[in-house]
Scaffold this motif. Structure first.
Motif, PDB file in Angstrom:
ATOM      1  N   ALA A  56      -8.197   3.079  -0.065  1.00  0.00           N
ATOM      2  CA  ALA A  56      -7.658   3.783  -1.227  1.00  0.00           C
ATOM      3  C   ALA A  56      -7.193   2.812  -2.191  1.00  0.00           C
ATOM      4  O   ALA A  56      -7.155   3.077  -3.564  1.00  0.00           O
ATOM      5  CB  ALA A  56      -6.774   4.560  -0.942  1.00  0.00           C
ATOM      6  N   ASP A  57      -6.437   1.554  -1.737  1.00  0.00           N
ATOM      7  CA  ASP A  57      -5.790   0.775  -2.524  1.00  0.00           C
ATOM      8  C   ASP A  57      -6.776  -0.504  -3.222  1.00  0.00           C
ATOM      9  O   ASP A  57      -6.092  -1.392  -3.824  1.00  0.00           O
ATOM     10  CB  ASP A  57      -4.681  -0.044  -1.750  1.00  0.00           C
ATOM     11  N   PHE A  58      -8.041  -0.222  -2.662  1.00  0.00           N
ATOM     12  CA  PHE A  58      -9.076  -1.082  -3.235  1.00  0.00           C
ATOM     13  C   PHE A  58     -10.121  -0.915  -3.745  1.00  0.00           C
ATOM     14  O   PHE A  58     -10.341   0.377  -3.834  1.00  0.00           O
ATOM     15  CB  PHE A  58      -9.503  -2.136  -1.911  1.00  0.00           C
ATOM     16  N   ARG A  59     -10.803  -1.670  -4.621  1.00  0.00           N
ATOM     17  CA  ARG A  59     -12.123  -1.229  -5.281  1.00  0.00           C
ATOM     18  C   ARG A  59     -13.171  -1.525  -4.343  1.00  0.00           C
ATOM     19  O   ARG A  59     -13.320  -2.572  -4.042  1.00  0.00           O
ATOM     20  CB  ARG A  59     -11.982  -2.001  -6.670  1.00  0.00           C
ATOM     21  N   VAL A  60     -14.038  -0.524  -4.100  1.00  0.00           N
ATOM     22  CA  VAL A  60     -15.019  -0.934  -3.208  1.00  0.00           C
ATOM     23  C   VAL A  60     -16.501  -0.757  -3.751  1.00  0.00           C
ATOM     24  O   VAL A  60     -16.772  -0.019  -4.623  1.00  0.00           O
ATOM     25  CB  VAL A  60     -15.026   0.528  -2.152  1.00  0.00           C
TER      26      VAL A  60
ATOM     27  N   ARG B  45      -3.704  -5.889  -2.599  1.00  0.00           N
ATOM     28  CA  ARG B  45      -3.671  -4.545  -2.978  1.00  0.00           C
ATOM     29  C   ARG B  45      -4.461  -4.714  -4.520  1.00  0.00           C
ATOM     30  O   ARG B  45      -4.271  -5.196  -5.359  1.00  0.00           O
ATOM     31  CB  ARG B  45      -2.361  -3.956  -3.454  1.00  0.00           C
ATOM     32  N   GLY B  46      -5.650  -3.670  -4.750  1.00  0.00           N
ATOM     33  CA  GLY B  46      -6.133  -3.952  -5.998  1.00  0.00           C
ATOM     34  C   GLY B  46      -7.463  -4.706  -5.556  1.00  0.00           C
ATOM     35  O   GLY B  46      -8.117  -4.916  -6.731  1.00  0.00           O
ATOM     36  N   GLY B  47      -7.497  -5.210  -4.675  1.00  0.00           N
ATOM     37  CA  GLY B  47      -8.628  -6.167  -4.599  1.00  0.00           C
ATOM     38  C   GLY B  47     -10.039  -5.590  -4.418  1.00  0.00           C
ATOM     39  O   GLY B  47     -10.234  -4.388  -4.312  1.00  0.00           O
ATOM     40  N   ILE B  48     -11.058  -6.467  -4.180  1.00  0.00           N
ATOM     41  CA  ILE B  48     -12.359  -5.634  -4.285  1.00  0.00           C
ATOM     42  C   ILE B  48     -12.900  -5.857  -2.861  1.00  0.00           C
ATOM     43  O   ILE B  48     -12.814  -6.963  -2.253  1.00  0.00           O
ATOM     44  CB  ILE B  48     -13.308  -6.695  -5.379  1.00  0.00           C
ATOM     45  N   VAL B  49     -13.524  -4.833  -2.458  1.00  0.00           N
ATOM     46  CA  VAL B  49     -14.267  -4.851  -1.022  1.00  0.00           C
ATOM     47  C   VAL B  49     -15.693  -4.857  -1.554  1.00  0.00           C
ATOM     48  O   VAL B  49     -16.147  -3.750  -2.053  1.00  0.00           O
ATOM     49  CB  VAL B  49     -13.705  -3.845  -0.137  1.00  0.00           C
TER      50      VAL B  49
ATOM     51  N   PRO C  43      -6.719 -12.641   0.497  1.00  0.00           N
ATOM     52  CA  PRO C  43      -7.988 -12.463  -0.385  1.00  0.00           C
ATOM     53  C   PRO C  43      -7.885 -11.473  -1.658  1.00  0.00           C
ATOM     54  O   PRO C  43      -7.217 -10.377  -1.393  1.00  0.00           O
ATOM     55  CB  PRO C  43      -9.051 -11.969   0.951  1.00  0.00           C
ATOM     56  N   ASP C  44      -8.845 -11.814  -2.488  1.00  0.00           N
ATOM     57  CA  ASP C  44      -8.958 -10.920  -3.652  1.00  0.00           C
ATOM     58  C   ASP C  44     -10.177 -10.121  -3.514  1.00  0.00           C
ATOM     59  O   ASP C  44     -10.164  -9.135  -4.156  1.00  0.00           O
ATOM     60  CB  ASP C  44      -9.076 -11.745  -4.885  1.00  0.00           C
ATOM     61  N   VAL C  45     -10.963 -10.860  -2.852  1.00  0.00           N
ATOM     62  CA  VAL C  45     -12.338 -10.259  -2.731  1.00  0.00           C
ATOM     63  C   VAL C  45     -12.733 -10.356  -1.272  1.00  0.00           C
ATOM     64  O   VAL C  45     -12.603 -11.382  -0.580  1.00  0.00           O
ATOM     65  CB  VAL C  45     -13.557 -10.904  -3.539  1.00  0.00           C
ATOM     66  N   LEU C  46     -13.193  -9.207  -0.494  1.00  0.00           N
ATOM     67  CA  LEU C  46     -13.512  -9.118   0.686  1.00  0.00           C
ATOM     68  C   LEU C  46     -14.750  -8.727   0.935  1.00  0.00           C
ATOM     69  O   LEU C  46     -15.257  -7.662   0.447  1.00  0.00           O
ATOM     70  CB  LEU C  46     -12.532  -8.182   1.621  1.00  0.00           C
ATOM     71  N   VAL C  47     -15.754  -9.675   1.380  1.00  0.00           N
ATOM     72  CA  VAL C  47     -17.117  -9.295   1.787  1.00  0.00           C
ATOM     73  C   VAL C  47     -17.487  -9.032   3.163  1.00  0.00           C
ATOM     74  O   VAL C  47     -16.742  -9.910   3.885  1.00  0.00           O
ATOM     75  CB  VAL C  47     -17.978 -10.408   1.295  1.00  0.00           C
ATOM     76  N   VAL C  48     -17.592  -7.819   3.507  1.00  0.00           N
ATOM     77  CA  VAL C  48     -17.907  -7.531   4.808  1.00  0.00           C
ATOM     78  C   VAL C  48     -19.218  -7.268   5.183  1.00  0.00           C
ATOM     79  O   VAL C  48     -19.960  -6.218   4.558  1.00  0.00           O
ATOM     80  CB  VAL C  48     -17.020  -6.381   5.535  1.00  0.00           C
TER      81      VAL C  48
END
Lengths: 340, 622
Positions: free
Chosen positions: B141-145, B109-113, B89-94
């Protein structure tokens, strides 16, 4: 394969195939086969509209000897196959031939479901209280203590009563007959065919090789009058050489007991009248066991209800009332988009 | 919005510019599947190509907040043809900490949460088996949250309508649908229309849902601060002209069975027993009885197969659908169908593992069962579908083979194909060639096991036909009359004939051609079933990089296409990529003495493009 130009009135022979019957000499199955062929001829059944379905076991060779359509299936599964036949073609007259092992052991689940669904199939369960084709092991109807190759020190399984199993499964037609009583069997077959919904007939059948004489205490001609109660709807339940034995309901302990007409002030009025629509009575009657009681034979229970396949058909017909479905339309229903 | 964006903390998103992979995850009760399927509909209507992957637990409503109760829905979409639901996934919605726990490692890595901070409370975090708050402990740390208190948002927008707190919280998925619709520039009007239609314009719950949808959408607009969440638009994909819809494998299979029956001019009986992931086929067909199908929920798997066979004996098309454990139970009845030579279509929607295994997870491990899994020499044709839409044509092919050759046929689908959806160019029935069944009605010269000289099929006779009464059964029978026969030469002949009849089908199926690549060369990557997408994309990617690889995808698993042996032997190396422990690999080795290698995976998850690419790199120098 028999090619026939049916005469106006068919005879029993017209229902017999050219196949040599391969049951043991003296087997009760011969008499049942004959009774079925005679009855079908008498009732004017059309061979092409008649289907015999069976499972596995001695009894299940039956379809090969009937000049009708026939399907010899796999162990225990005949009720499921017969259900499929009726779902596809409700107009066919379907008979199911099975045995105590086939129907009540490996196929117990399917027997239960065909009965509770009330699929319009005539079920003939040949009960000889033994596995014949696999050479004499005890079966679900074998009595406690039965010695067999698989139970050399005696069976300890509590036997199942086929008619009570059927009643417990909500069967709407339950009857019992004996292989050698062709006339009575014929009447039961006729009633079963007329009954819409599942009809269950337990046929007491003597296995001459592995369980000979197991029913002798009531099936033998010499004791028949005193040990058989042939019930008829609306008739008092009387038997005996002197026609003086009757069944009486003891209301204090809700049990059936034997009374003798003319003794201790008992009159014919004290004898119960058979009511085929009374399920509690049917449960009690089919549970009576020799030697304390006579074997109860005849139509023990009959209380019709809508048959399964006709209810399915009715639902199918409702779905189809607006005409046949259009696949192109179905696939284009809902959200679609066009790419040019 | 609390944007923890810090490019120095992770790679820039490596997503290609033509597509994006979004994964929604939450509790089973959060409505993640609804969110995913609604978003898929929007995406399809926007003209994008897409593939979806619903990934859910077996538990219907596991205790809330637990990792084993997490349900997910992944969609890969964009402006080029999409062949898989995406490796990462590039974008993870939780929607809760448990969903993050289960899914964060898959994110690029670098994907959006995007997370619902309203659920990240101490108790929930602990319940999700996090040692400490994942928002601050460095795992992200590796993602944009992006943290949003979606729970609070949902409660706020539901307030005016007087719905319960529980009902209000249930609009979280619709709120999120509003936000992602804004993110990808989708029109939300059709969803508002369908919500109004579903609930009625006055219903408070419906109004709360519409408000949540609008609020989520507006949230994106208002908070368009950093530019990182500016809407992204994917132009429509150049698909082949036609009318399209989204379709799942279960739908396409059910409709294909109806189409097959129609082309055969038969009515059908579907007898099935509930089992995951096969049940949707029964559910769909139970509502389509106007198409001449009767559906029957049998008492067990054995009865289902037997009833279907009974229906075939009676002159309708018997169909039974199940999954591995159920197919195992049907085995004896399938043998009866082989012995009596009756048509029967058996659908096997494969799932993971032996015994119960993992019912909601996918696998391709019933190939042995399909091809070899019966007592005695008991061959049947086996066909496999490669994608949701392909199930339609595979079902038609199964009906064609079953009726033309008087034999049971097994369709191999799998849990991934059954649940996944893809855009599908809707076929037109008049484009298909009918294969009408002709029941024999002429008694002259009729023998039960007489055979068509070409197909070796015996005649099909409907009970009710005068003068054609006959008996069939599972006992070995005379090769002509069908009467019981134990004769030694006869059994040899019948065994040989049953095998020859099925083998001859190889003359009635298309020759194998590579999907991509040349008919000879360094490497053939062979697949079957649902591995089509990842293999196809991987081979295409690697060919672009100069690797001499071809993709061969087998639809007819048994019998195999006549030219397959020669074709496979024209490559230096053959790799079989499949989601099992080497079943097609064994089949090909046994048939062709082929020195093939396996790329084998049984994790319950679909094969990834990257995994196939790596295999190509290993086996084939550029």
């Amino acid at each position: 394969m028999n090619i026939q130009t049916p005469p106006d009135k068919l005879t029993a022979k017209d229902f017999a195939t050219d196949q040599e019957v391969r049951w043991c000499p003296g087997c009760g199955d011969y008499a049942i086969l004959k009774a079925v062929q005679v009855t079908l001829a008498n009732m004017g059944a059309k061979p092409e509209n008649t289907v015999f379905v069976s499972g596995i076991g001695c009894s299940s060779r039956f379809p090969y000897y009937m000049a009708t359509y026939g399907f010899h299936t796999i162990h225990g599964r005949a009720p499921a196959v017969a259900t499929g036949v009726k779902l596809a073609r409700p107009e066919l007259d379907v008979w199911l031939v099975t045995g105590d092992g086939d129907a009540l052991s490996i196929g117990g689940n399917h027997l239960y479901h065909i009965l509770r669904r009330n699929v319009d199939v005539n079920i003939l369960l040949f009960n000889n209280e033994i596995y014949g084709l696999t050479k004499g092991q005890s079966s679900p109807t074998s009595r406690i203590g039965q010695k067999s190759p698989s139970t050399p020190t005696g069976s300890i399984d509590s036997p199942v009563n086929p008619c009570q199993f059927a009643l417990g499964s909500n069967a709407r037609f339950v009857a019992r007959g004996i292989d050698i009583q062709a006339k009575e069997l014929g009447e039961l077959f006729l009633r079963a065919k007329d009954h819409k919904g599942a009809s269950f007939i337990e046929i007491i059948q003597n296995c001459i090789v592995y369980n000979d004489g197991v029913f002798a205490d009531f099936a033998e001609k010499a004791v028949a009058a005193d040990m058989q109660l042939h019930v008829k709807h609306g008739q008092p339940m009387i038997w005996g050489k002197a026609k003086n034995k009757g069944l009486h309901l003891n209301t204090k302990n809700l049990s059936l007991e034997i009374v003798t007409i003319g003794e201790s002030g008992v009159t014919a009025n004290d004898v119960m009248i058979h009511d085929q629509s009374n399920k509690i009575l049917a449960m009690m009657l089919s549970g009576l066991r020799t030697p304390a009681f006579p074997e109860v034979l005849g139509v023990i229970y009959c209380d019709p209800a809508p048959s399964y396949e006709l209810q399915v058909k009715a639902q199918d017909d409702v779905s189809r009332a607006k005409g046949p479905g259009d696949l192109d339309k179905l696939m284009r229903a809902g959200k679609t988009w066009v790419v040019n | 919005m609390n944007l923890q964006s810090n490019p120095s903390r992770g790679d820039a998103p490596s997503q290609d510019q033509q597509s994006v992979v979004v994964r929604f995850a939450g509790d089973s009760g959060d409505g993640v599947q609804l969110l995913g399927s609604q978003f898929s509909q929007e995406t399809a209507l926007a003209g994008n190509s897409l593939a979806t992957f619903p990934d859910f637990p077996a538990e219907i409503r596991a205790p809330t907040g637990t990792t084993y109760g997490v349900s997910a829905f992944q969609i890969n979409f964009g402006s080029r043809i999409i062949k898989t639901a995406g490796d990462q996934p590039d974008v993870l919605v939780v929607f809760n900490p448990a969903a993050l726990k289960v899914n964060h490692k898959q994110l690029r890595r670098g994907g959006i949460v995007i997370l619902d901070s309203g659920t990240f409370k101490e108790k929930e975090i602990k319940r999700a088996e996090w040692d400490s708050d994942p928002r601050t402990n460095g795992v992200l740390a590796d993602f944009r949250v992006i943290e949003i208190d979606i729970s609070k948002q949902a409660l706020e927008c539901a307030k005016p309508f007087g719905v319960s707190q529980k009902e209000a919280l249930r609009t979280k998925n619709i709120w999120m649908l509003g936000l992602v619709s804004w993110m990808y520039d989708h029109n939300i009007q059709p969803i508002m229309d369908s919500l109004n239609k579903k609930f009625g314009a006055e219903d408070p719950v419906g109004l709360a849902n519409v408000a949540a949808l609008k609020a989520g959408h507006a949230y994106g607009e208002i908070h368009e601060v950093s530019g990182e969440l500016s809407p992204r638009t994917f132009p429509a994909v150049k698909h082949e002209p036609g009318t399209y819809r989204l379709i799942s494998g279960a739908e396409a299979l059910a409709w294909g069975l109806l189409a097959g029956a129609k082309l055969a001019d038969l009515e059908a009986v579907l007898a099935s027993y509930p089992i995951t992931p096969s049940s949707p086929i029964l559910h769909i067909l139970a509502r389509l009885r106007q198409f001449g199908i009767t559906t029957f929920q049998a008492e067990d798997e054995i009865a289902a197969c037997c009833a279907a066979l009974g229906a075939s004996f009676a002159g309708k098309l018997g169909i039974t659908a199940s999954s591995g454990p159920g197919i195992a139970l049907k085995t004896e009845a399938i043998g009866l169908g082989i012995s009596t030579e009756l048509p029967l279509v058996i659908v096997n929607t494969q799932r993971a593992g032996p015994s119960t295994g993992m019912p909601t997870k996918t696998e391709q491990s019933d190939l042995y069962l399909a091809v070899w899994g019966r007592n005695a020499d008991a061959p049947i044709p086996v066909v496999a579908s490669r994608s949701p839409g392909d199930c339609f044509d595979v079902a038609i092919e199964a009906v064609r083979l079953a009726t033309k050759y008087m034999t049971p046929v097994m369709i191999l689908s799998d849990g991934y194909i059954a649940n996944a959806a893809e855009p599908w160019r809707i076929p037109t029935m008049s484009d298909y060639t009918p294969f009408k069944v002709n029941f024999r009605t002429d008694p002259e010269g009729y023998q039960v096991f007489m055979r068509d000289a070409k197909t070796l099929a015996r005649p099909w006779v409907k009970p009710g036909t005068p003068g054609m009464m006959h008996r069939i059964g599972g006992i070995e029978k005379d090769s002509l009359s069908g009467n019981i026969s134990y004769a030694d030469a006869n059994h040899q002949k019948m065994t040989d004939t049953r095998a020859a009849k099925i083998n001859n089908i190889a003359d009635d199926i298309p020759a194998q051609v590579p999907e991509i690549g040349n008919t000879k060369g360094k490497l053939a990557v062979v697949g079957w079933g649902s591995t089509y997408g990842p293999i196809n994309r991987a081979v295409a990617n690697m060919r672009d990089q100069g690797f001499d690889a071809a993709h061969i995808h087998i639809r007819h698993i048994w019998p195999l296409p006549r030219n397959l042996e020669a074709l496979l032997k024209s490559y230096d190396k053959v790799v079989v990529a499949e989601m099992n422990n080497g079943q097609m690999l064994t089949l090909l080795k046994s048939q062709y003495l082929l020195d093939a290698k396996g790329l084998l995976k049984v994790s319950g998850q679909p094969l990834k493009i990257e995994e196939v690419e790596n295999a190509i790199r290993t086996h084939c120098s550029a």
